[in-house]
Design an enzyme around this catalytic site. Structure first.
Site, PDB file in Angstrom:
ATOM      1  NE  ARG A  13      -0.571  -1.018  -2.338  1.00  0.00           N
ATOM      2  CZ  ARG A  13      -1.525  -0.929  -3.282  1.00  0.00           C
ATOM      3  NH1 ARG A  13      -1.344  -0.144  -4.322  1.00  0.00           N
ATOM      4  NH2 ARG A  13      -2.631  -1.621  -3.173  1.00  0.00           N
ATOM      5  CD  GLU A  58      -3.531   4.443  -1.030  1.00  0.00           C
ATOM      6  OE1 GLU A  58      -2.718   4.119  -0.168  1.00  0.00           O
ATOM      7  OE2 GLU A  58      -4.171   3.622  -1.711  1.00  0.00           O
TER       8      GLU A  58
END
Length: 772
Positions: free
Chosen positions: A315, A726
């Site tokens: 990621r 997030e």
């Protein structure tokens, strides 16, 4: 939408808020304990890497009340944890891999007795060479997983023809989760070798699997329940499973319930953190600051085992672009094995580590060219601008991993915040201030966020839920997500209430339970509401459709003519209360409960090449931060924050603003005060609140303004919403960039700013005097 009869779109209080304020919301350590419950404490390695020769337990066993010592030989099933990499033992066996690794447990009648006894266990360990630095890990090719490279175009050629190039390095530290409720598990043996595990876990399904694996049982013999967490932030995604396994193994040995709750120091020493990252880069750019080519090396400090380091590092690669188009780029990611705690998931899951290096690069490009950093950022944004006027079909709207950036609102969002925060006017004011003040200098930065929403592992993008309607018209819903303070249960209840057309107070959320929703994904990746909310909506819709067909039959109309709203059921012929309809339906044997299942559409990607569409959509945001820096001491303060963030059509604006504020402050802590320090022996020396500093109420700026971008998700997400857990964390990169701006203004030499994170006073002083 009529907010008087609908729940979605309204700010309503968190479903547990009153109970939590009153101290009436039980966590695992508050649950009544069964008679005979024992308490465990861990025996910890004192060596970073070494061979276990002998474990001397006599002194611990001699204490009255100590019942047993539990070691690797006591594990009934597989001695290796059921993590995907299969590289971590339940208890250290022949070797230890970090200071704080759990070698075994002491089980006693009192928790403090167990902890004292654990410290009496003497360990005979022969030290072995330990890898504790990134250069040593790179030189010895010490990896938990093989390196990965993602490339597009020809970065060598692009750098060769670029008008300007810049080389640099960056170090970004890790971060302790610092959940208010520490890691805890309570294992209770049941009849016929079945088990009930209370686990403070973001992933009860994985805890079930891990415990069954360690006990040598089928999954159906283990039930895991979790009503709420006192904070998780990723630290309880995998590593809560360790506690559950250890408690269960101990309980299997002593044949009595066992509770294991780590104290804060042990929690620090045992559990993993956000992954620290090291970077090296070469970037090419033109006179306007537009990127021409980039070569980037990322080294993730993974600790002694893989845990989730693979997808975290992946990621970071995905988010190395942040909001910017990278045409000719090569990114190499190293997943380094060091003899420290095994680092794990943390809010953003590698995204922050990917974004910050690119924001750092753009800030330095601006200073190198004497340009406003915001102008350079705007110049590089994703857009529908053609790459080449001769080829209008090729546009600056595709990521380096092959996903088109759809629903792109970056340009208008940043422009709106630039205006509302008075960015240009404040730059002038800051310049005037700095000219008049020799010691205190101010800096400012406006940075964007583009964050992909979905688990990068496609199989986790699924969810199930149950909705039960009772005879009095009350509704109980259960889903596979975990409530950890973020308001997941509140939002899902709002969705279910609107689907059935009942008041919100009629809907009750119950504890996450593997006996209700099997194989549930972790509550992580910001996907809790997206997945579980949609699954619960589908479950409620099934019940509603059953009732609509029944009522339509009573009134001789089609089911589509029946509507549910405000606790009433309407047809063209009559109106009935929801409660009355439920009672009539039950009398006619109509099903009043149902399940729902949801799988995220459109996503796909090749995990071997890291290409495809790993995300369903992107969430966007931007923050403008102003800081003050004392150039004599390095002391600094955030004095103003303006945020504009994209949550789609908000299900609960109050909860979303709270998540944005909390995420930003946590990110600010990561980049300013939260410093993890290991000594040359591998000991984490910052393992308590006395030495590890999270932000406090005094760190919140007096001006802290959060606005929501008012537009629905362009994808068919529940309620038109977007994830909010997030993405706001990365808004705090604006704090780091504002501090670098303050340093640059103080130095006033036009040079790039070499500042590593966290930007502690010590590092800021070094940056103020460093010559590059």
């Amino acid at each position: 939408m009529n907010t008087t009869t609908h729940s979605i779109g309204r700010t309503v209080a968190h479903e547990s808020a009153r109970a939590q304020i009153a101290g009436a919301a039980p966590y695992i350590d508050d649950l009544p304990e069964l008679r005979g419950t024992l308490y465990a404490a861990p025996i910890l390695s004192t060596v970073a890497h070494g061979k276990i020769n002998e474990i001397h337990t006599a002194a611990a066993l001699a204490l009255h009340g100590v019942v047993a010592i539990v070691l690797a030989s006591d594990v009934p099933g597989d001695p290796i944890l059921a993590a995907f990499a299969g590289d971590e033992p339940v208890f250290a066996r022949d070797t230890v891999q970090h200071i704080g690794q759990v070698i075994g447990l002491v089980v006693a009648t009192d928790v403090m007795l167990a902890r004292r006894a654990a410290r009496l266990v003497k360990l005979d360990i022969t030290p072995l060479p330990a890898i504790l630095t990134v250069p040593d890990a790179l030189a010895s090719e010490s990896y938990v997983l093989p390196p990965v490279t993602v490339a597009r175009g020809d970065s060598d050629a692009a750098l060769a023809r670029a008008p300007h190039t810049l080389k640099g390095t960056l170090e970004v530290g890790g971060q302790e989760h610092f959940y208010l409720e520490g890691q805890i598990a309570y294992a209770l043996p049941q009849e016929q070798n079945q088990w009930l595990i209370y686990s403070s876990s973001q992933h009860p399904g994985e805890v079930q699997h891990w415990v069954a694996h360690a006990l040598g049982l089928d999954n159906h013999a283990v039930r895991v329940e979790c009503r709420r967490l006192g904070g998780g932030f990723g630290g309880k995604e995998t590593q809560a499973g360790h506690l559950a396994v250890w408690a269960a193994v101990a309980a299997a040995k002593v044949k009595r319930p066992v509770k294991l709750r780590l104290d804060r120091d042990d929690d620090f020493l045992i559990t993993g953190k956000r992954h620290p990252f090291s970077y090296q880069y070469t970037v090419g750019f033109d006179d306007t600051g537009r990127l021409c080519g980039l070569q980037l090396m990322m080294a993730a400090h993974c600790g002694f085992s893989a845990d989730l380091s693979g997808p975290v590092a992946d990621r970071a690669i995905f988010h190395a672009d942040n909001a910017y188009y990278l045409q000719d780029v090569a990114i190499t990611s190293y997943r380094l094995k060091l003899h420290t705690q095994s680092h794990t998931a943390f809010r953003g899951f590698g995204g922050p580590q990917g974004m910050i290096v690119t924001e750092t690069i753009l800030g330095d490009i601006a200073r190198q060219l004497g340009l406003d950093p915001l102008a350079v950022r705007l110049r590089n944004l994703y857009s529908d601008e053609p790459l080449n006027p001769a080829e209008p079909g090729l546009r600056r709207d595709t990521t380096h991993y092959g996903m088109q950036v759809e629903g792109n609102i970056l340009q208008p969002l940043l422009s709106t915040l630039e205006q509302s925060s008075q960015y240009q006017k404040r730059i002038e004011a800051i310049s005037a201030w700095n000219e008049q003040h020799q010691t205190l200098k101010r800096g400012i930065a406006l940075t964007p966020v583009k964050f992909g929403i979905s688990f990068t592992a496609t199989l986790f993008n699924q969810a199930g839920a149950l909705v039960h309607v009772y005879l009095d018209g009350s509704v109980q819903m259960n889903h596979g997500g975990v409530e950890m303070g973020q308001g997941l249960n509140t939002k899902v209840a709002q969705i279910v209430a609107d689907e059935l057309g009942v008041p919100l107070h009629k809907v009750l959320a119950t504890a996450s339970d593997t006996s209700k929703i099997p194989n549930a994904s972790a509550t992580a990746a910001s996907a809790g509401t997206d997945l579980n909310g949609r699954a619960a909506q589908f479950a409620a819709r099934h019940v509603r459709d059953n009732l609509a067909a029944f009522v339509g039959g009573l009134d001789g109309v089609g089911a589509g003519a029946v509507t549910f709203q405000g606790g009433q059921v309407f047809t063209p012929k009559t109106t009935r209360t929801f409660d009355a309809v439920v009672q009539l339906a039950y009398a006619n044997r109509i099903q009043l409960w149902s399940d729902g299942f949801y799988r995220t559409p459109k996503i796909h990607y090749d995990k071997t090449t890291l290409s495809g569409r790993p995300f369903y959509y992107f969430a966007y945001g931007a923050a403008c931060t102003e800081v003050a820096l004392d150039t004599l001491t390095g002391e600094n303060k955030v004095i103003r924050v303006d945020i504009l963030h994209d949550v789609g059509r908000s299900i609960n604006p109050g909860l979303d603003v709270g998540q944005i504020e909390g995420g930003f402050v946590q990110g600010m802590g990561w980049l300013t005060t939260e410093e993890l320090v290991w000594n040359d022996k591998g000991l984490l020396t910052t393992h308590a609140p006395s030495t590890y500093k999270i932000p406090t109420a005094g760190d919140i700026p007096a001006h802290f303004k959060v606005d929501l971008w008012d537009a629905p998700n362009t994808e068919d997400n529940v309620g038109g919403s977007k994830a909010v857990g997030e993405p706001p964390f990365m808004l705090a990169i604006s704090v780091f960039e504002a501090l670098r701006d303050a340093v640059a203004r103080a130095r006033d030499d036009g040079a790039v700013v070499q500042l590593n994170a966290p930007a502690t006073p010590e590092k800021l002083l070094k940056a103020l005097t460093q010559v590059r």
